[in-house]
Scaffold this active site. Sequence first.
Site, mmCIF file in Angstrom:
data_model
loop_
_atom_site.group_PDB
_atom_site.id
_atom_site.type_symbol
_atom_site.label_atom_id
_atom_site.label_comp_id
_atom_site.label_asym_id
_atom_site.label_seq_id
_atom_site.Cartn_x
_atom_site.Cartn_y
_atom_site.Cartn_z
ATOM 1 N N CYS A 52 -0.803 -3.650 4.851
ATOM 2 C CA CYS A 52 -0.977 -4.262 6.168
ATOM 3 C C CYS A 52 -2.372 -4.853 6.306
ATOM 4 C CB CYS A 52 -0.762 -3.232 7.272
ATOM 5 S SG CYS A 52 0.663 -2.192 7.005
ATOM 6 N N CYS B 176 2.323 -4.611 12.173
ATOM 7 C CA CYS B 176 2.232 -3.294 12.811
ATOM 8 C C CYS B 176 0.804 -3.021 13.320
ATOM 9 C CB CYS B 176 2.614 -2.234 11.788
ATOM 10 S SG CYS B 176 1.397 -2.161 10.475
ATOM 11 N N CYS C 54 6.530 -5.855 3.462
ATOM 12 C CA CYS C 54 7.277 -5.494 4.670
ATOM 13 C C CYS C 54 7.867 -6.685 5.397
ATOM 14 C CB CYS C 54 6.374 -4.721 5.634
ATOM 15 S SG CYS C 54 5.011 -5.743 6.245
ATOM 16 N N ASP D 146 6.338 -8.728 7.331
ATOM 17 C CA ASP D 146 5.606 -9.076 8.549
ATOM 18 C C ASP D 146 4.679 -10.271 8.282
ATOM 19 O OD1 ASP D 146 6.763 -7.158 10.115
ATOM 20 O OD2 ASP D 146 5.322 -5.614 9.551
HETATM 21 FE FE1 FES Z 1 4.133 -4.791 8.004
HETATM 22 FE FE2 FES Z 1 2.134 -3.161 8.587
HETATM 23 S S1 FES Z 1 4.173 -2.607 8.105
HETATM 24 S S2 FES Z 1 2.095 -5.277 8.476
#
Ligand code: FES
Length: 211
Positions: free
Chosen positions: A107, A63, A36, A38
């Site tokens: 995640c 998230c 993702c 992140d």
């Molecule tokens: Fe990226 Fe959860 S969607 S850490």
Amino acid sequence: MPLPYSEIVMEHFKHPRNVGRIEDADAKSIEGSPACGDMVAVYLKVDGESQRIADVKFESYGCASNIATGSIITELAKGKTLQEAKAITWKQASEALGGLPPIKTHCSVLAVDGLRAAIQNYEERHGLVKERVPTTVEVVRKRLKRVMNPLTGLDLVRTKVVEDIEIAEGTVRVVIDLPADHQFAANIREEIIEKIEPLWDVDKVVVEFTE
Ligand code: FES
């Protein structure tokens, strides 16, 4: 439709434990999720004698699941030895949270990888790495996969800006296909050095930009 988060996840998301940074940390990591984009940063204070984690904090750019997992794994890791903390799995973290939706597995993996990378960073900085494999171009490339290109939110390798990697007599030279006056050039250089320099047989890291 809201995701079916457990009450424990919601509680840790709303009141995450151990959030923040440790300024004089003994080790730290920044990990990005290939799934993702992140990121999570983990900071450690380690008691040198007992090898126990005296303090651990995290910052999440992810998230709710990532924040909740960061919260729970830092709780689980505190007071444990490095070896014990390394053995914490995303499955244990997700069980401790009362389960996560399968779509959110990456995640919790990201948070656990962040903790492991911080422990690895500590071990590298303190000469505790047992398996001393020589640094190769592949090893360097793998680490560059953990350096984000802030323009895209994806790593340097996936965004195809790694033009060249050379290794000679303890010096690693990385050429990045971006202008030297690029707004993130200094950040990217700093992060590359941070990731590559702790390798046991690396003395110097040189980062060059193509324009
Ligand atoms: Fe990226 Fe959860 S969607 S850490």
